[in-house]
Scaffold this motif. Sequence first.
Motif, PDB file in Angstrom:
ATOM      1  N   PHE A  67       0.839  -1.206   0.000  1.00  9.91           N
ATOM      2  CA  PHE A  67       0.000   0.000   0.000  1.00  9.91           C
ATOM      3  C   PHE A  67       0.877   1.259   0.000  1.00  9.91           C
ATOM      4  O   PHE A  67       0.567   2.237  -0.688  1.00  9.91           O
ATOM      5  N   ARG A  68       1.960   1.232   0.742  1.00  9.45           N
ATOM      6  CA  ARG A  68       2.860   2.386   0.798  1.00  9.45           C
ATOM      7  C   ARG A  68       3.460   2.679  -0.566  1.00  9.45           C
ATOM      8  O   ARG A  68       3.471   3.820  -1.026  1.00  9.45           O
ATOM      9  N   ARG A  69       3.955   1.648  -1.242  1.00  9.80           N
ATOM     10  CA  ARG A  69       4.579   1.873  -2.553  1.00  9.80           C
ATOM     11  C   ARG A  69       3.544   2.231  -3.611  1.00  9.80           C
ATOM     12  O   ARG A  69       3.854   2.961  -4.568  1.00  9.80           O
ATOM     13  N   ALA A  76       0.566  10.241  -4.134  1.00  6.78           N
ATOM     14  CA  ALA A  76      -0.594  10.691  -3.368  1.00  6.78           C
ATOM     15  C   ALA A  76      -0.438  10.284  -1.913  1.00  6.78           C
ATOM     16  O   ALA A  76       0.294   9.353  -1.584  1.00  6.78           O
ATOM     17  N   GLU A  77      -1.131  11.006  -1.042  1.00  7.90           N
ATOM     18  CA  GLU A  77      -1.158  10.605   0.365  1.00  7.90           C
ATOM     19  C   GLU A  77      -1.717   9.206   0.492  1.00  7.90           C
ATOM     20  O   GLU A  77      -1.255   8.392   1.286  1.00  7.90           O
ATOM     21  N   SER A  78      -2.744   8.934  -0.289  1.00  6.37           N
ATOM     22  CA  SER A  78      -3.374   7.623  -0.299  1.00  6.37           C
ATOM     23  C   SER A  78      -4.256   7.539  -1.539  1.00  6.37           C
ATOM     24  O   SER A  78      -4.591   8.563  -2.149  1.00  6.37           O
ATOM     25  N   THR A  79      -4.633   6.330  -1.889  1.00  7.04           N
ATOM     26  CA  THR A  79      -5.569   6.187  -3.015  1.00  7.04           C
ATOM     27  C   THR A  79      -6.947   6.724  -2.632  1.00  7.04           C
ATOM     28  O   THR A  79      -7.711   7.143  -3.508  1.00  7.04           O
ATOM     29  N   ASP A  80      -7.277   6.725  -1.342  1.00  6.90           N
ATOM     30  CA  ASP A  80      -8.539   7.353  -0.913  1.00  6.90           C
ATOM     31  C   ASP A  80      -8.518   8.854  -1.186  1.00  6.90           C
ATOM     32  O   ASP A  80      -9.557   9.444  -1.507  1.00  6.90           O
ATOM     33  N   LYS A 326      -6.281  -3.053  -5.481  1.00  2.00           N
ATOM     34  CA  LYS A 326      -6.860  -2.257  -4.396  1.00  2.00           C
ATOM     35  C   LYS A 326      -6.867  -0.775  -4.736  1.00  2.00           C
ATOM     36  O   LYS A 326      -7.783  -0.041  -4.340  1.00  2.00           O
ATOM     37  N   ALA A 327      -5.863  -0.312  -5.491  1.00  4.81           N
ATOM     38  CA  ALA A 327      -5.870   1.078  -5.951  1.00  4.81           C
ATOM     39  C   ALA A 327      -7.069   1.322  -6.872  1.00  4.81           C
ATOM     40  O   ALA A 327      -7.751   2.356  -6.762  1.00  4.81           O
ATOM     41  N   THR A 328      -7.331   0.383  -7.753  1.00  3.68           N
ATOM     42  CA  THR A 328      -8.488   0.510  -8.649  1.00  3.68           C
ATOM     43  C   THR A 328      -9.786   0.530  -7.851  1.00  3.68           C
ATOM     44  O   THR A 328     -10.703   1.310  -8.144  1.00  3.68           O
ATOM     45  N   PRO A 349     -11.507  -8.069  -1.502  1.00  2.09           N
ATOM     46  CA  PRO A 349     -10.491  -8.713  -0.664  1.00  2.09           C
ATOM     47  C   PRO A 349      -9.401  -9.364  -1.507  1.00  2.09           C
ATOM     48  O   PRO A 349      -9.654  -9.846  -2.616  1.00  2.09           O
ATOM     49  N   LEU A 350      -8.186  -9.380  -0.977  1.00  5.77           N
ATOM     50  CA  LEU A 350      -7.048  -9.903  -1.735  1.00  5.77           C
ATOM     51  C   LEU A 350      -7.289 -11.335  -2.186  1.00  5.77           C
ATOM     52  O   LEU A 350      -6.904 -11.728  -3.288  1.00  5.77           O
TER      53      LEU A 350
END
Length: 563
Positions: A67-69, A76-80, A326-328, A349-350
């Motif tokens: 998630f960090r990479r 971005a700070e986050s994908t959210d 998860k980004a999508t 979920p993964l």
Amino acid sequence: MSYRDLQGFIKVLEKNGELKRITCEVSPILEITEITDRISKKNGSALLFENVTGSPYPLLINAMGSFRRMDLALEAESTDAIAEEIREYLNLRNYLSVAGILKSIPRLFRLLYALPIKRPGRGKCQQVIEKNVNLNQLPVLKCWPMDAGRFFTLPLVFTKDRHSGQQNVGMYRMQILDDETTAMHWHKHKDGSQIYKDYQEKGERMPVSVALGCDPAITYAATAPLPKMLDEMMLAGWLRRANVTLVKCITNDIYVPSNAEFVLEGYVDTKEEPVLEGPFGDHTGYYSLADYYPKFHVTCITHRKRPVYPATVVGRPPMEDCYMAKATERIFLPFLKLQIPELKDMNLPLEGVFHNCAILSVHSAYPGCARKVMNAVWGMGQMMYTKLIIVVKDSVDVQNLREVEEAVLLNVSGLEDLVLCEGPLDALDHSSNRALYGTRLGVDATREGTPSGREHYSVINVNKTYPGEAMDRLKERLGDSEDKFVIAVDGNVEKEDISLVMWKLFNNIDGKRDLIVYGSRIGIDATKKWKEEGITREWPEDILMSEDIKELVSRRWEEYGLD
């Protein structure tokens, strides 16, 4: 400021402690995969292999594998946070007053970055031009023991619509056939396949170019589920806050990102017979079966002076592709919510490997709301492949799987809370009786259940000795216990590993064939199916690394310099 290229991203990863360099010689045949798989499973770093056997080029892998990479990749700070920006674009109230319009000006100006720029002359991707093509000089991976050969796993395949001239880019694996050709894995549902059919109908040669190693926003955009009329380079430009610069290829009329590390130029001869491609250890965690696909002829390779080859490995989750998915999920959620106002949140979920499971929370304001939302999702683009949809109330945090589990166990009561919907399935789904079509399952967990103290589920192992044995065992267990759900898995599955059980369940069931309802209780057969149980195709093997490679990697682990 956007990354100028992949190597700029590598510098940022290293600066942030997110990259490990491996300087000793490592083989691209299975060894790199085993190393990467171990690192992925413990949420480890990106890896740069500087000395790959048989190739002069270094190899980067797992670059977006956390998630960090992923956040670093999209700057971005986050994908959210990206999703919130998109939500503001879609909020029409921002444009109903002068004050709102003025406040929106910076946001609207950002849209100018979405327009790709075609630059005359050559780009950095064309600093070296090689017309004596030898694909085997590239550090292309053989990922898993039963793979048919070496595969490009992170290619950006550029094609051009023969009617409109609009370009398309998608990510389709490519198996090396010889020094100058690969198979082109275009699924029937994908845009690349439709463009190919248009050329094929006219008997025309189809130009194709493949970019390897673009900046991460461009690479991500190639995987995004955009409508056909939208150029993926527009999304990339908007994400990176800088227009994507394209240059014309040397030997065809395709335009590619100027800062790519490598470009493979060539064509597909639509009059040529398809070639056998695969098997391949795929993102489902199973081998996708061999099938026939078009052949891609590479006529020219261009690259930067000191290029880095990009790769990824897919298999049983978690792997790098899970974080891209998860980004999508986050970035495209605002578009889903615009079309489905009742939708609050979504979790892919993964273990669901993109298309096998979606958990949705809804504001259930009227009877049948959950079912309306399920059908809306099944009618929407690539979401039509979603094999299992679980719907909970908006008071449930879908990102908290414990809360989802409690809602399902409390509120689902037999057949009345299940929806069976026949329709198209992803080409990689192996569980339906026939290819590309099967029964999708919806679970409505929005009704208020009454606690009875029996809200439990159990998992049983079944070593099948005859067709239908798992169903017989489920019937026995449902009759003898008060468990709300009973899940049957094969005897070699560790039933205490809930992530493994969920992965098997999401992959191995067809809603019509594999459910048994006993009053308010439900049995689910997640075992491998036999032909006598309705399967008309070969059931694929689980992806497993060979013991000799695992032993080799364990022996060399300290030499790699990894923790």
